[in-house]
Scaffold this motif. Structure first.
Motif, short mmCIF file in Angstrom:
data_model
loop_
_atom_site.label_atom_id
_atom_site.label_comp_id
_atom_site.label_asym_id
_atom_site.label_seq_id
_atom_site.Cartn_x
_atom_site.Cartn_y
_atom_site.Cartn_z
N GLN A 507 -1.70 1.79 -12.51
CA GLN A 507 -1.57 1.47 -11.10
C GLN A 507 -0.71 0.22 -10.89
O GLN A 507 0.14 0.16 -10.00
CB GLN A 507 -2.95 1.26 -10.48
CG GLN A 507 -2.94 1.16 -8.96
CD GLN A 507 -2.35 2.41 -8.31
OE1 GLN A 507 -2.72 3.53 -8.63
NE2 GLN A 507 -1.41 2.20 -7.39
N SER A 510 2.87 1.14 -11.52
CA SER A 510 3.40 1.93 -10.39
C SER A 510 3.67 1.05 -9.18
O SER A 510 4.69 1.19 -8.50
CB SER A 510 2.41 3.05 -10.03
OG SER A 510 2.20 3.91 -11.13
N ASN A 511 2.74 0.10 -8.90
CA ASN A 511 2.95 -0.81 -7.77
C ASN A 511 4.17 -1.69 -7.99
O ASN A 511 4.98 -1.93 -7.08
CB ASN A 511 1.72 -1.70 -7.59
CG ASN A 511 0.54 -0.95 -7.01
OD1 ASN A 511 0.71 0.14 -6.45
ND2 ASN A 511 -0.65 -1.50 -7.16
N TYR A 514 7.21 0.40 -7.55
CA TYR A 514 7.34 0.77 -6.14
C TYR A 514 8.03 -0.34 -5.35
O TYR A 514 9.02 -0.11 -4.64
CB TYR A 514 5.95 1.05 -5.57
CG TYR A 514 5.90 1.17 -4.07
CD1 TYR A 514 6.34 2.32 -3.42
CD2 TYR A 514 5.43 0.12 -3.28
CE1 TYR A 514 6.30 2.43 -2.04
CE2 TYR A 514 5.38 0.22 -1.91
CZ TYR A 514 5.83 1.37 -1.29
OH TYR A 514 5.81 1.47 0.08
N TYR A 515 7.54 -1.58 -5.49
CA TYR A 515 8.13 -2.68 -4.72
C TYR A 515 9.53 -3.03 -5.22
O TYR A 515 10.42 -3.34 -4.43
CB TYR A 515 7.22 -3.91 -4.78
CG TYR A 515 6.05 -3.81 -3.84
CD1 TYR A 515 6.21 -3.99 -2.47
CD2 TYR A 515 4.78 -3.50 -4.31
CE1 TYR A 515 5.16 -3.88 -1.59
CE2 TYR A 515 3.70 -3.39 -3.44
CZ TYR A 515 3.89 -3.57 -2.08
OH TYR A 515 2.84 -3.46 -1.21
N SER A 539 9.55 5.48 0.66
CA SER A 539 8.33 4.75 0.37
C SER A 539 7.18 5.71 0.09
O SER A 539 6.44 5.57 -0.89
CB SER A 539 7.99 3.84 1.54
OG SER A 539 6.72 3.27 1.39
N GLU A 540 7.05 6.69 0.94
CA GLU A 540 5.99 7.69 0.75
C GLU A 540 6.21 8.48 -0.54
O GLU A 540 5.27 8.75 -1.29
CB GLU A 540 5.96 8.63 1.96
CG GLU A 540 4.81 9.61 1.93
CD GLU A 540 4.76 10.48 3.18
OE1 GLU A 540 3.96 11.42 3.20
OE2 GLU A 540 5.55 10.21 4.12
N GLN A 543 5.30 6.24 -3.53
CA GLN A 543 3.86 6.00 -3.61
C GLN A 543 3.12 7.17 -4.25
O GLN A 543 2.20 6.98 -5.04
CB GLN A 543 3.30 5.74 -2.21
CG GLN A 543 3.43 4.29 -1.76
CD GLN A 543 2.77 4.04 -0.43
OE1 GLN A 543 2.72 4.94 0.42
NE2 GLN A 543 2.27 2.84 -0.22
N HIS A 544 3.54 8.38 -3.91
CA HIS A 544 2.87 9.56 -4.45
C HIS A 544 3.38 9.92 -5.84
O HIS A 544 2.61 10.41 -6.68
CB HIS A 544 3.05 10.75 -3.52
CG HIS A 544 2.28 10.63 -2.24
ND1 HIS A 544 2.80 10.07 -1.11
CD2 HIS A 544 0.99 10.98 -1.94
CE1 HIS A 544 1.90 10.07 -0.13
NE2 HIS A 544 0.77 10.62 -0.61
N CYS A 576 11.42 11.05 -7.97
CA CYS A 576 11.13 9.69 -8.45
C CYS A 576 11.87 9.40 -9.75
O CYS A 576 12.44 8.32 -9.93
CB CYS A 576 9.63 9.52 -8.67
SG CYS A 576 8.69 9.40 -7.14
#
Length: 1157
Positions: A507, A510-511, A514-515, A539-540, A543-544, A576
């Motif tokens: 997690q 991934s975070n 993501y940022y 963004s969506e 996130q997924h 992604c």
């Protein structure tokens, strides 16, 4: 004299000397005895008035006099008061002198003495006029100050004056209202001494109920939030005490208590007040002072708290109860002590506690009340981060992440050096972990040496930095991406999270991705950012999709290449993966094979086509970029793939949405005809729009010293060589793009044409330019200057194309049509359209001079038929003497050169003239006699025209010389020289001599050519006049001035031609036989192989003239020189490279041979 003797009689020696120091010796004898104090110290008020302002008197003596005066005021108050009050004018003058001394002195003891004396005088005299005088002086001094730097003495005086005379508070507020604005200036001035004096004065003003009521609005709107901020940040005890004194006065009134305790009202007021923090509360400030170790401050703050609670205990008590100040000092000291012990568990628990406090502390309440405490905390964390124990370092990294929160670092002054050391220690430790991960070791060994929990903390800190320094998040993300952090994070996920283990690490990874990805996509390099809708969709998607990625690179490539039917979640995962590869490649982290990625992206796009899907714009943008970057030079896309890409592009409203600035992407779009035909224009426009450099520095570099081209231009030039039709798109861009973009295109084309002279694209460019010009003249025939701001750029390119023709060429039909259209364009312009006319004139001039004689005749006939052009030239020639700026001067040069060329061609070919040009001879001569500054080329152009007219004996059908106003009756010699007059001949000769003295090579050649033509003209009409002009004594001075220009200056072509001319007219008074012999000896010693062709031609002419006159008496020397010259044929006579005849000088097209000959 009697007064002085009486004053000093009967006193002992030392005292006499001391009292004599109080008298102004050179003036005291003039003073009336009534100004002398009858007791000791024997002060003379008149002496004081003269001595104190005198700059020649020492500071020590002035200080002594003031000290004695103050002592007298204390000991003999009534006598001194009587002395001063004898004459009110003298009294006011004495106050003014003291105030002037106060404002001019920087010595603190002197200013204090001045203040004490002024206060005592005004309070003892009790005269309203003197008080008003002093107040006015103070007010005037503050108003005249550009800065509050020197205001301390004045503000201190005002404060003590109001303290001594309380009634002045009301008067100051009522009659000197704008004084408050100066007090506010002092309050924000960065000097706690000045701030303290302002607070003292405010305290005295607000002690008066009447003044306080009048100043209530001033307090609410301006003073309130500023004052609390100053109290909170005060460092000196003086400022703290004066602030608390002001506060105690304010807290006497219900109105001010309500304002101060209303936190929302304070924040609203603070928005418009410079220097206020807006988040300071009185209870918190007072409680901090209570915790200080200074007893005075503790007592004062307790008094203030009591003063607030007296008004309404129930209302205000909760604010003091909840304004809590944590004891962070004890925590930091305990942490420092524990780190010195060997108890690892104690280290971990101490850091854990510190991290919790840092995390939970409300942002609006400062945790660190001093910069020293903040520094100590940073040093403790730096020590803990460097701990060799991984568990301790992990807890330290967590605490550091919380410590770096913005509100914890806002206590001034910020300890930037300490923060930098802490960050370096943290990043160095993180680098150790990442290096371990990035090393290509077996997985089992990595799992043993790399602690997943530690990496979790590491990535959490990096993620928190995006929040701590939001204005740096894009730059930080780019730095991380270029340092292989995308690859590192994917490796972590693949090694630790592939079997659903380490979910927390997955997690965090991934975070972090993501940022970082969102930051990179929000601020792309050299392209516009995506829209909010696109970013929201991406963004969506991230996130997924990111938590689902935990495969290695080969597996990810295989998954991307899968052509089977893809469900929604699987497709998002593909998106992604593609975005991660895209961002890594953009930042030069190519951790997958280019060839494999090239194939995988093609398969991915074909899969989308098979399923009838359209990817998000950002995903398609990434796909196109990766195809362009990974495509091998020898490998091209299949036709089906190109077709699929074009279909995807057709559904996109604007190519810019999927454009990434890179030379290989440009190559990708231009390499395939199917893409270039549809998108070539737009992609080139985007390319040049985003290019940083305009390559202007490459324009003036010779081919011998060409610097390496930027990579972007290398790709573009390769494409231009292989696909010349791209040039047509560039021409359209020059005409239709914004000016900045058009300039970049033009400069790139210039560089290409100069570096690729073997590429014959002139016909292609001229043909397309002709179409553009024809369209422009049809659409904007009446006013072509308003058609396009880029038209001058196109014309500049056309001139450059003409300049590329190094050899004479026949003008084909396209060239003739261009001449016609450009002349037609010029004819529709006015002399002010410099930007259009200058490149147009350059093109016409070069076209005339860079072609064969037969084409010259045809070209001249076409241009002479343009009446509009001829009328324009006539207007331009008339502007020669008008005041004009530099661009107009360059255009005038071209106008004169064109007129000379047209006249010569018309006369030579007897061409038909449709419009005659009228020129005033007197104006031409005036322009030569009074040339413009830095306009040698303009003078050369006028001389070129005049030489042509002289050679034609002023019989040109094109150019008509007209008189300037009323002319005098012609003399006999004027009749012979008609249409010239002898006065004009003299004026011309003087003008030529003056221009020759300037020693400008090109101008000198033009001068000699014009002088040759003038003497030929005179010789044909009156040989005596010609001989008279050639034999003027001034010519000898002129010649030797030119010869004095340096060693071997006689070998300059213009000097050789000048000597030849004087020899031809047998002007022995100008150049004697002996001097000719000296020149011949110098020639014999010179290395003729180093001379230019122009110099050798002039030398040939000089020798021929000497031989024809029999001046070569030394036959052996004559034979030697002649043999040397004959051994150097014109084509190979010079060891230097031949000079290019066609040049652009200062923006003006010039043929050197035209100006010389």
């Amino acid at each position: 004299m009697a007064v002085r003797q009486a004053a000093t009689a009967g006193t002992p020696g030392p005292r006499r000397e001391e009292e004599a120091a109080l008298l102004f010796e050179r003036a005291h004898y003039r003073h009336d005895p009534r100004w002398l104090l009858p007791v000791t110290p024997r002060l003379c008020l008149a002496c004081a008035l003269e001595l104190l302002p005198d700059p020649g008197v020492s500071l020590v003596r002035k200080k002594h006099m003031l000290s004695c005066f103050q002592d007298a005021l204390v000991r003999h108050t009534s006598l001194v008061t009587q002395l001063v009050s004898q004459d009110q004018r003298v009294c006011i003058h004495f106050i003014s002198v003291l105030f002037g001394l106060l404002c001019s002195m920087e010595d603190g003891s002197v200013t204090n003495l001045c203040i004490e004396v002024l206060i005592q005088i005004t309070t003892h005299l009790k005269l309203e006029q003197t008080i008003h005088c002093l107040l006015d002086e103070c007010h005037k001094e503050l108003c005249n100050m550009p800065s509050m730097r020197g205001s301390l003495a004045t503000l201190t005086l005002l404060g003590k004056l109001v303290d001594a005379i309380p009634a002045l508070a009301d008067e100051l507020v009522m009659e000197h209202g704008n004084l408050m604005e100066h007090l506010l200036r002092g309050l924000v001035y960065p000097s706690e001494g000045i701030q303290a004096s302002v607070c003292y004065l405010y305290g005295k003003l607000y002690s008066s109920p009447v003044a306080a009521e009048m100043l209530s609005g001033h307090f609410r709107e301006k003073l309130f939030p500023l004052f609390l901020s100053i109290l909170d940040g005060a460092q000196t005890k003086e400022l703290q005490i004066n602030c608390l004194g002001l506060l105690r006065q304010l807290l006497k009134y219900d109105l001010f208590v309500s304002m101060i305790m209303n936190q929302d009202g304070m924040e609203e007021s603070a928005k418009n007040i410079e220097g206020s923090s807006g988040n300071t509360s009185l209870p918190l400030v007072l409680k901090k002072l209570l915790l200080s170790r200074d007893e005075t401050l503790q007592v004062a703050s307790a008094h203030c708290i009591t003063a607030v609670l007296v008004h309404s205990p129930a209302k205000h008590a909760p604010a003091f109860i909840h304004a809590d100040i944590p004891g962070i000092e004890a925590v930091v000291r305990s942490l420092q002590g524990s780190l010195k012990m060997n108890n690892i568990e104690l280290h971990k628990q101490g850091l854990l506690l510190f991290a919790e406090i840092l995390t939970r502390q409300p942002e609006e309440i400062k945790l660190f009340t001093s910069s020293a405490m903040c520094r100590d905390a940073g040093r403790a964390l730096q020590e803990a981060v460097s701990s060799p124990v991984l568990e301790v370092a992990a807890e330290a990294l967590k605490a550091t992440s919380a410590f770096l929160r913005k509100d914890h670092q806002s206590t001034p002054p910020v300890q930037y050096g300490e923060l930098r050391a802490l960050l370096e220690a943290m990043l160095n430790r993180c680098a150790e972990f990442s290096q371990t991960l990035l090393s290509r070791r077996p997985l089992r060994h990595l799992e043993q040496t790399t602690h997943p929990a530690l990496m979790e903390v590491f990535l959490s800190i990096l993620h928190n930095l995006f929040v701590i320094v939001p204005h740096m998040k894009e730059k930080f993300s780019k730095k991380l991406a270029s340092s292989s952090f995308i690859r590192l994070t994917l490796e972590l996920k693949a090694r630790f999270c592939s079997d659903l283990s380490h979910s927390a690490l997955n997690q965090v990874c991934s975070n972090f991705l993501y940022y970082m990805c969102l930051n990179l996509l929000s601020a792309p390099e050299k392209t516009g950012p995506p829209s909010k809708e696109e970013l929201s969709a991406v963004s969506e998607l991230l996130q997924h999709g990111l938590p689902q990625i935990s495969s290695r690179s080969p597996e990810s490539l295989a998954f991307l290449s899968d052509r089977q039917y893809m469900e929604g979640a699987a497709r998002q995962r593909q998106y992604c993966i593609l975005l991660l590869f895209y961002l890594a490649y953009i930042h030069e982290d190519r951790f997958v094979s280019e060839a494999e990625l090239f194939e995988a992206v093609q398969s991915f796009l074909l899969s989308l086509q098979d399923q009838g899907e359209r990817p998000p714009l950002v995903v398609f943008k990434a796909s196109i970029y990766l195809l362009a970057i990974c495509q091998d030079k020898d490998n091209t896309l299949r036709e089906t793939m190109v077709s699929a890409i074009r279909k995807f592009l057709e559904g996109i409203p604007d190519l810019q949405l999927v454009y990434t600035h890179h030379p290989l992407l440009l190559r990708f779009f231009l390499l395939y005809p199917e893409l270039m035909s549809r998108y070539g224009h737009h992609v080139l426009e985007l390319w040049f729009f985003w290019e940083d450099s305009s390559y202007e520095e490459l324009d003036d570099v010779t081919s011998a010293g060409q610097p390496a081209l930027p990579a972007s231009l290398v790709v573009l030039f390769q494409l231009l060589r292989s696909i010349p039709s791209i040039l047509l798109i560039l021409l359209d861009l020059i005409y239709s793009s914004p000016v900045d973009t058009a300039h970049k295109v033009l400069n790139s084309l210039r560089t290409f044409l100069r570096r690729n002279e073997d590429i014959q694209v002139g016909g292609l460019i001229r043909g397309h330019f002709l179409l553009i010009l024809q369209r422009l003249l049809v659409e904007h025939g009446a006013s072509p200057s308003g058609a396009s701001g880029n038209l001058p750029l196109l014309l500049s390119l056309l001139s450059l194309m003409q300049l590329r023709n190094v050899s004479e060429q026949e003008l084909d039909s396209v060239a003739m049509k261009l001449l016609h259209q450009v002349s037609k364009l010029c004819g529709k312009c006015s002399p002010t359209d410099v930007d259009i006319l200058q490149p147009s004139f350059n093109f016409l001039y070069w076209s005339l001079h860079q072609t064969t004689p037969s084409s010259q005749k045809r070209a001249a006939a076409v241009l002479l038929s343009s009446t509009g052009l001829m009328e324009l030239l006539e207007k331009m020639l008339a502007l020669t003497l008008a005041k004009a700026d530099s661009p107009r001067t360059a255009l005038l040069c071209s106008a004169w050169l064109l007129t000379a060329s047209f006249s010569a061609q018309q006369h030579k070919g007897s061409l038909q003239v449709h419009q005659t040009l009228s020129v005033e001879m007197d104006q031409v001569l005036k322009a030569l006699s009074f040339p413009k500054k830095k306009a040698a080329l303009l003078s050369a152009a006028i001389l070129c025209f005049l030489r042509t007219a002289l050679r034609q004996s002023f019989s040109s059908a094109l150019v008509a010389l007209v008189p300037s106003g009323a002319q005098p009756l012609p003399a006999t010699e004027d009749t012979v020289l008609a249409p010239l007059r002898m006065s004009q001949v003299r004026s011309l000769v003087i003008g030529l001599q003056n221009l020759l003295v300037q020693k400008d090579p090109l101008l000198s050649q033009a001068c000699v050519g014009c002088l040759e033509a003038l003497l030929d003209y005179l010789d044909a009409r009156s040989p005596d006049i010609a001989l008279h002009v050639a034999s003027q004594p001034w010519n000898r001075f002129l010649l030797f001035t030119l010869l004095d220009a340096g060693e071997n200056s006689f070998l300059r072509p213009e000097i050789l031609r000048l000597m030849t001319l004087f020899m031809r007219y047998r002007s022995s008074s100008v150049l004697s036989h002996e001097e000719v012999g000296d020149v011949l000896q110098g020639v014999a010693l010179a290395d003729l192989s180093t001379l230019s062709n122009t110099t050798l031609q002039a030398l040939h002419g000089f020798f021929q003239q000497l031989q024809s006159m029999g001046h070569l008496a030394d036959h052996s020397m004559a034979q030697t020189l002649q043999a040397s010259l004959e051994g150097l044929p014109p084509s190979t006579s010079s060891g230097q490279p031949p000079l290019q005849d066609m040049l652009c000088l200062g923006g003006v097209a010039v043929s050197l041979s035209h100006i010389r000959n």
